[in-house]
Design a protein around this motif. Structure first.
Motif, PDB file in Angstrom:
ATOM      1  N   ARG A 192       1.743  -0.275   9.433  1.00 11.54           N
ATOM      2  CA  ARG A 192       0.754  -0.652  10.464  1.00 11.54           C
ATOM      3  C   ARG A 192       1.133  -0.044  11.804  1.00 11.54           C
ATOM      4  NH1 ARG A 192       1.017  -5.747   7.927  1.00 11.54           N
ATOM      5  NH2 ARG A 192       2.444  -6.509   9.534  1.00 11.54           N
ATOM      6  N   GLY A 193       2.444  -0.080  12.122  1.00 12.07           N
ATOM      7  CA  GLY A 193       2.905   0.514  13.370  1.00 12.07           C
ATOM      8  C   GLY A 193       2.658   2.008  13.422  1.00 12.07           C
ATOM      9  N   ALA A 194       2.877   2.685  12.297  1.00 10.50           N
ATOM     10  CA  ALA A 194       2.635   4.128  12.244  1.00 10.50           C
ATOM     11  C   ALA A 194       1.146   4.439  12.376  1.00 10.50           C
ATOM     12  CB  ALA A 194       3.185   4.693  10.938  1.00 10.50           C
ATOM     13  N   LYS A 195       0.304   3.620  11.750  1.00  7.45           N
ATOM     14  CA  LYS A 195      -1.135   3.843  11.828  1.00  7.45           C
ATOM     15  C   LYS A 195      -1.651   3.659  13.253  1.00  7.45           C
ATOM     16  CE  LYS A 195      -5.491   2.492   9.642  1.00  7.45           C
ATOM     17  NZ  LYS A 195      -6.141   1.606   8.624  1.00  7.45           N
ATOM     18  N   SER A 196      -1.075   2.705  13.982  1.00  9.91           N
ATOM     19  CA  SER A 196      -1.505   2.468  15.357  1.00  9.91           C
ATOM     20  C   SER A 196      -0.929   3.496  16.330  1.00  9.91           C
ATOM     21  CB  SER A 196      -1.079   1.065  15.794  1.00  9.91           C
ATOM     22  OG  SER A 196       0.329   0.985  15.947  1.00  9.91           O
TER      23      SER A 196
ATOM     24  N   SER B 167       3.310   7.288   0.268  1.00 12.81           N
ATOM     25  CA  SER B 167       2.121   6.813  -0.454  1.00 12.81           C
ATOM     26  C   SER B 167       2.518   5.826  -1.544  1.00 12.81           C
ATOM     27  CB  SER B 167       1.378   7.999  -1.074  1.00 12.81           C
ATOM     28  OG  SER B 167       0.879   8.862  -0.077  1.00 12.81           O
ATOM     29  N   ARG B 168       3.616   6.120  -2.238  1.00 14.78           N
ATOM     30  CA  ARG B 168       4.070   5.219  -3.291  1.00 14.78           C
ATOM     31  C   ARG B 168       4.531   3.890  -2.709  1.00 14.78           C
ATOM     32  NH1 ARG B 168       7.765   8.172  -5.058  1.00 14.78           N
ATOM     33  NH2 ARG B 168       6.542   9.419  -6.494  1.00 14.78           N
ATOM     34  N   LEU B 169       5.223   3.942  -1.582  1.00 15.22           N
ATOM     35  CA  LEU B 169       5.661   2.705  -0.919  1.00 15.22           C
ATOM     36  C   LEU B 169       4.470   1.874  -0.473  1.00 15.22           C
ATOM     37  CD1 LEU B 169       8.645   3.844   1.355  1.00 15.22           C
ATOM     38  CD2 LEU B 169       8.754   2.369  -0.655  1.00 15.22           C
ATOM     39  N   ARG B 170       3.450   2.546   0.072  1.00 14.19           N
ATOM     40  CA  ARG B 170       2.250   1.841   0.532  1.00 14.19           C
ATOM     41  C   ARG B 170       1.565   1.120  -0.641  1.00 14.19           C
ATOM     42  NH1 ARG B 170       0.119   5.855   2.467  1.00 14.19           N
ATOM     43  NH2 ARG B 170       0.630   5.591   4.684  1.00 14.19           N
ATOM     44  N   LEU B 171       1.455   1.803  -1.758  1.00 17.79           N
ATOM     45  CA  LEU B 171       0.821   1.210  -2.935  1.00 17.79           C
ATOM     46  C   LEU B 171       1.640   0.041  -3.461  1.00 17.79           C
ATOM     47  CD1 LEU B 171      -1.401   1.352  -5.110  1.00 17.79           C
ATOM     48  CD2 LEU B 171       0.034   2.977  -6.346  1.00 17.79           C
ATOM     49  N   HIS B 172       2.958   0.236  -3.563  1.00 10.97           N
ATOM     50  CA  HIS B 172       3.833  -0.815  -4.082  1.00 10.97           C
ATOM     51  C   HIS B 172       3.802  -2.051  -3.182  1.00 10.97           C
ATOM     52  CE1 HIS B 172       7.386  -2.814  -5.721  1.00 10.97           C
ATOM     53  NE2 HIS B 172       7.909  -2.827  -4.509  1.00 10.97           N
ATOM     54  N   ALA B 173       3.899  -1.829  -1.873  1.00 12.81           N
ATOM     55  CA  ALA B 173       3.907  -2.960  -0.932  1.00 12.81           C
ATOM     56  C   ALA B 173       2.577  -3.692  -0.957  1.00 12.81           C
ATOM     57  CB  ALA B 173       4.213  -2.462   0.476  1.00 12.81           C
ATOM     58  N   GLY B 174       1.468  -2.948  -1.065  1.00 13.96           N
ATOM     59  CA  GLY B 174       0.157  -3.586  -1.129  1.00 13.96           C
ATOM     60  C   GLY B 174       0.003  -4.440  -2.374  1.00 13.96           C
ATOM     61  N   GLU B 175       0.472  -3.938  -3.509  1.00 12.98           N
ATOM     62  CA  GLU B 175       0.387  -4.706  -4.757  1.00 12.98           C
ATOM     63  C   GLU B 175       1.224  -5.973  -4.674  1.00 12.98           C
ATOM     64  OE1 GLU B 175       1.645  -1.898  -7.678  1.00 12.98           O
ATOM     65  OE2 GLU B 175      -0.355  -1.022  -7.944  1.00 12.98           O
ATOM     66  N   LYS B 176       2.433  -5.865  -4.106  1.00 14.73           N
ATOM     67  CA  LYS B 176       3.288  -7.043  -3.959  1.00 14.73           C
ATOM     68  C   LYS B 176       2.667  -8.072  -3.017  1.00 14.73           C
ATOM     69  CE  LYS B 176       6.870  -6.326  -6.572  1.00 14.73           C
ATOM     70  NZ  LYS B 176       7.217  -7.262  -7.668  1.00 14.73           N
ATOM     71  N   ALA B 177       2.046  -7.582  -1.936  1.00 16.94           N
ATOM     72  CA  ALA B 177       1.414  -8.504  -0.987  1.00 16.94           C
ATOM     73  C   ALA B 177       0.281  -9.271  -1.656  1.00 16.94           C
ATOM     74  CB  ALA B 177       0.890  -7.726   0.218  1.00 16.94           C
ATOM     75  N   ILE B 178      -0.527  -8.586  -2.456  1.00 15.84           N
ATOM     76  CA  ILE B 178      -1.625  -9.247  -3.174  1.00 15.84           C
ATOM     77  C   ILE B 178      -1.079 -10.259  -4.171  1.00 15.84           C
ATOM     78  CG2 ILE B 178      -3.497  -8.856  -4.827  1.00 15.84           C
ATOM     79  CD1 ILE B 178      -3.982  -6.167  -3.434  1.00 15.84           C
ATOM     80  N   GLN B 179       0.005  -9.867  -4.850  1.00 11.40           N
ATOM     81  CA  GLN B 179       0.611 -10.772  -5.825  1.00 11.40           C
ATOM     82  C   GLN B 179       1.123 -12.050  -5.157  1.00 11.40           C
ATOM     83  OE1 GLN B 179       3.817  -8.950  -8.000  1.00 11.40           O
ATOM     84  NE2 GLN B 179       4.323 -10.804  -9.117  1.00 11.40           N
ATOM     85  N   ILE B 180       1.809 -11.893  -4.022  1.00  4.76           N
ATOM     86  CA  ILE B 180       2.335 -13.068  -3.314  1.00  4.76           C
ATOM     87  C   ILE B 180       1.193 -13.932  -2.786  1.00  4.76           C
ATOM     88  CG2 ILE B 180       3.628 -13.784  -1.262  1.00  4.76           C
ATOM     89  CD1 ILE B 180       5.385 -11.280  -1.694  1.00  4.76           C
ATOM     90  N   PHE B 181       0.156 -13.273  -2.243  1.00  5.66           N
ATOM     91  CA  PHE B 181      -0.998 -14.017  -1.746  1.00  5.66           C
ATOM     92  C   PHE B 181      -1.668 -14.795  -2.886  1.00  5.66           C
ATOM     93  CE2 PHE B 181      -5.576 -14.327  -0.947  1.00  5.66           C
ATOM     94  CZ  PHE B 181      -5.581 -14.995   0.259  1.00  5.66           C
TER      95      PHE B 181
END
Length: 336
Positions: A229-233, A288-302
């Motif tokens: 998020r920091g990099a995107k901003s 890109s792989r880190l972004r995908l992995h982190a997004g999947e984990k975030a959805i799983q935790i949510f």
């Protein structure tokens, strides 16, 4: 979907093939995940939402792989580049990354330093150097043959420079090198974050990441998402790299033979190819792989947290009469 793909999904998820086939048929018909889990248990072998979601994700990945495979083969065939060996390698690729590695040398691309060197007629020189067959061969002396001011090659050093550009591209596009480099980035890569200049107020939100370095193998998903998020901003700049000696060691092992004058030229090309071509490519791929992995984990935790919240008694300790309307098997009542 073909039987081999059904077998692959069933094997990956440790499920029965007939249950996977039935689930895929229902998904293809437009049925939603909750509907299948609740009302089609007899067809899917009582698979729950988690198993059905896993089948759906595996199905998506396999179909995307097949679509890309067909697109690559069609593109190569149109350009008369498809050989039997190349087609066999493409058909045998079982991941998107390995297939893209095979296709990389044949992609239509913008003009590069290597293509410019080829246009100046330096590829034969690059092939001779890259082979490293004659340890007594003097590269500078032999490069004089390729000096041609009309083509923009005014000296032996310019000829050698162009040859090194071609060799650098060869090494950066080699499938073995990319696969081993990919593993190195995953196992030993460091993610470095730093504050971007002129972003004082925005950077304050990411003060924990203004000067941080951490192995990606130990990064927590929420930290990855925060840095992204920091990099995107624009508040942070992110870079991933393993120890350079280890990365260059891979290229040394794969491509460099001894310490002859020819090997020295290949070594220079390897250093340039890694820093200019291979490292940026691996960095983007790893991010890109880190972004995908982190997004999947975030959805799983949510999902887990939401499930727990929904299972909380809605009225505390009060008794609740629950009604489950069933048009086919009849309604059910439960006192909770």
């Amino acid at each position: 979907m073909s039987d081999p793909q059904i077998k692959k999904i069933a094997l990956q998820l440790s499920l029965k093939e007939k249950d996977v086939q039935a689930t895929i048929s229902l998904l293809d018909s437009g049925a939603s995940l909750p509907f299948i889990a609740r009302y089609r248990k007899e067809a899917t072998g009582n698979l729950d939402e988690v198993a059905i979601a896993a089948i759906r994700e595996s199905l998506f990945r396999l179909r995307r792989l097949e679509e890309r495979r067909e697109s690559i083969i069609e593109s190569l065939a149109k350009r008369s580049l498809l050989t039997d060996d190349l087609q066999e390698r493409l058909l045998g690729a079982d991941t998107l990354e390995s297939m893209e590695d095979i296709y990389l040398p044949f992609r239509i691309r913008r003009k590069t330093r290597a293509t410019a060197a080829r246009e100046r007629g330096l590829e034969p020189l690059a092939r001779t150097i890259f082979a490293q067959d004659n340890v007594d061969w003097d590269p500078e002396e032999e490069a004089l043959v390729f000096v041609n001011p009309e083509k923009g090659v005014s000296s032996a050093e310019q000829a050698l420079s162009g040859a090194r550009d071609i060799m650098a591209e060869w090494m950066s596009e080699d499938g073995r090198a990319r696969q081993r480099m990919r593993s190195l980035y995953q196992s030993e890569g460091l993610l470095r974050s730093a504050g971007a200049a002129g972003k004082g107020e925005d950077a304050a939100k990411y003060r924990d990441y203004l000067d941080r370095s951490e192995p990606i193998s130990r990064l927590r998903p929420h930290r990855i998402l925060a840095m992204l998020r920091g990099a995107k901003s624009g508040a942070l700049s992110l870079h991933i790299a393993p120890p350079e000696d280890a990365a260059l060691g891979i290229l040394e092992e794969l491509f460099i033979k001894g310490d002859s004058p020819l090997a020295q030229q290949v070594r220079q090309a390897a250093v340039d190819g890694y820093r200019r071509l291979l490292a940026p490519s691996m960095e983007n791929e790893t991010l890109s792989r880190l972004r995908l992995h982190a997004g999947e984990k975030a959805i799983q935790i949510f999902s887990q947290n939401l499930r727990q919240a929904l299972l909380e008694p809605p009225l505390g300790q009060k008794s609740v009469l629950a009604l489950d309307p069933g048009f086919r098997t009849g309604c059910k009542l439960a006192v909770i």
